[in-house]
Design a protein around this motif. Structure first.
Motif, PDB file in Angstrom:
ATOM      1  N   GLU A 110      45.547  51.010  41.333  1.00 16.54           N
ATOM      2  CA  GLU A 110      46.270  49.767  41.116  1.00 16.54           C
ATOM      3  C   GLU A 110      47.774  50.007  41.152  1.00 16.54           C
ATOM      4  OE1 GLU A 110      42.895  48.239  37.939  1.00 16.54           O
ATOM      5  OE2 GLU A 110      44.749  49.177  37.302  1.00 16.54           O
TER       6      GLU A 110
ATOM      7  N   GLY B 256      51.819  47.596  41.072  1.00 16.04           N
ATOM      8  CA  GLY B 256      52.514  46.318  41.081  1.00 16.04           C
ATOM      9  C   GLY B 256      52.845  45.731  39.727  1.00 16.04           C
TER      10      GLY B 256
ATOM     11  N   ARG C  11      53.209  40.843  42.145  1.00 16.14           N
ATOM     12  CA  ARG C  11      52.042  40.988  43.010  1.00 16.14           C
ATOM     13  C   ARG C  11      51.354  42.298  42.679  1.00 16.14           C
ATOM     14  NH1 ARG C  11      51.302  42.397  49.352  1.00 16.14           N
ATOM     15  NH2 ARG C  11      49.587  40.968  49.837  1.00 16.14           N
TER      16      ARG C  11
ATOM     17  N   SER D  58      48.279  45.032  43.399  1.00 11.61           N
ATOM     18  CA  SER D  58      47.418  45.517  44.478  1.00 11.61           C
ATOM     19  C   SER D  58      46.415  46.501  43.904  1.00 11.61           C
ATOM     20  CB  SER D  58      48.246  46.220  45.555  1.00 11.61           C
ATOM     21  OG  SER D  58      49.183  45.359  46.137  1.00 11.61           O
ATOM     22  N   CYS D  59      45.255  46.548  44.521  1.00 10.67           N
ATOM     23  CA  CYS D  59      44.223  47.495  44.115  1.00 10.67           C
ATOM     24  C   CYS D  59      43.512  47.972  45.368  1.00 10.67           C
ATOM     25  CB  CYS D  59      43.247  46.851  43.151  1.00 10.67           C
ATOM     26  SG  CYS D  59      41.820  47.877  42.739  1.00 10.67           S
TER      27      CYS D  59
ATOM     28  N   TRP E  43      39.935  40.617  39.278  1.00 11.77           N
ATOM     29  CA  TRP E  43      40.952  41.079  38.349  1.00 11.77           C
ATOM     30  C   TRP E  43      40.597  40.564  36.952  1.00 11.77           C
ATOM     31  CZ3 TRP E  43      44.742  44.480  39.448  1.00 11.77           C
ATOM     32  CH2 TRP E  43      45.065  44.687  40.792  1.00 11.77           C
TER      33      TRP E  43
ATOM     34  N   ARG F  69      42.095  39.328  49.564  1.00 15.92           N
ATOM     35  CA  ARG F  69      41.577  40.654  49.868  1.00 15.92           C
ATOM     36  C   ARG F  69      41.750  40.954  51.339  1.00 15.92           C
ATOM     37  NH1 ARG F  69      35.398  40.619  48.269  1.00 15.92           N
ATOM     38  NH2 ARG F  69      35.253  42.514  49.550  1.00 15.92           N
ATOM     39  N   ASP F  70      41.880  42.232  51.629  1.00 15.15           N
ATOM     40  CA  ASP F  70      41.928  42.728  52.995  1.00 15.15           C
ATOM     41  C   ASP F  70      40.730  43.659  53.137  1.00 15.15           C
ATOM     42  OD1 ASP F  70      42.375  44.154  55.362  1.00 15.15           O
ATOM     43  OD2 ASP F  70      44.548  44.048  55.138  1.00 15.15           O
TER      44      ASP F  70
ATOM     45  N   THR G 288      41.153  46.455  49.974  1.00 12.41           N
ATOM     46  CA  THR G 288      42.216  46.180  49.002  1.00 12.41           C
ATOM     47  C   THR G 288      42.137  44.732  48.524  1.00 12.41           C
ATOM     48  OG1 THR G 288      43.660  47.836  50.011  1.00 12.41           O
ATOM     49  CG2 THR G 288      44.704  46.171  48.625  1.00 12.41           C
TER      50      THR G 288
ATOM     51  N   TYR H 235      44.328  41.826  46.136  1.00 11.12           N
ATOM     52  CA  TYR H 235      45.668  41.506  45.653  1.00 11.12           C
ATOM     53  C   TYR H 235      45.592  40.376  44.628  1.00 11.12           C
ATOM     54  CZ  TYR H 235      46.741  43.839  50.073  1.00 11.12           C
ATOM     55  OH  TYR H 235      46.783  44.726  51.116  1.00 11.12           O
TER      56      TYR H 235
ATOM     57  N   GLU I 151      48.488  37.662  43.471  1.00 10.58           N
ATOM     58  CA  GLU I 151      49.829  37.114  43.490  1.00 10.58           C
ATOM     59  C   GLU I 151      49.978  36.237  42.256  1.00 10.58           C
ATOM     60  OE1 GLU I 151      52.003  37.720  46.143  1.00 10.58           O
ATOM     61  OE2 GLU I 151      53.582  36.780  44.955  1.00 10.58           O
TER      62      GLU I 151
ATOM     63  N   CYS J 226      41.588  46.068  37.829  1.00 10.81           N
ATOM     64  CA  CYS J 226      40.868  45.764  39.048  1.00 10.81           C
ATOM     65  C   CYS J 226      39.389  46.117  38.847  1.00 10.81           C
ATOM     66  CB  CYS J 226      41.463  46.593  40.181  1.00 10.81           C
ATOM     67  SG  CYS J 226      40.598  46.502  41.735  1.00 10.81           S
TER      68      CYS J 226
END
Length: 114
Positions: free
Chosen positions: A6, A8, A19, A21-22, A36, A71-72, A77, A79, A81, A95
């Motif tokens: 994780e 940010g 923001r 991220s994980c 989250w 997510r990507d 990953t 996110y 925001e 996460c």
């Protein structure tokens, strides 16, 4: 085994944004739901937001309209925001992903204070 990294978190003034991220790494076959959670001092663990592989998301009432989870899948990953942050958003954010079993990140501190 899946490792979650994780990043940010930090200190931000009320009304500000962060923001999170994980990124998941390791022996990943496929990742299902990503989420989250957060835990403030003296409070219970709370689900903040979760997102399915197809992008469908759910939010806690306390963050609707202010937080966005995404997510990507190519990068494994997720996110978060966070906008219009309030002092009551102060917590350690974790996460959580499901890939055959649930995995947890180490947590990242978010502090909202003037």
């Amino acid at each position: 085994q899946v490792h979650l990294e994780e990043s940010g978190g930090g200190l931000v003034q009320p009304g500000g944004s962060l923001r999170l991220s994980c990124a998941a790494s390791g022996s990943i076959f496929s990742i299902d739901r990503m989420a989250w959670y957060r835990q403030a001092p003296g409070s219970q663990h709370e689900l903040v937001a979760r997102i399915d592989p197809d992008g469908r998301a759910n939010y806690a009432d306390s963050v609707k309209g202010r937080f966005t989870i995404s997510r990507d899948n190519a990068k494994n990953t997720v996110y978060l925001e966070m906008n219009s942050l309030k002092p009551e958003d102060t917590a350690v954010y974790y996460c959580n992903v499901y890939s055959g079993r649930y995995y947890w990140g180490q947590g990242t501190q978010v502090t909202v204070s003037s």
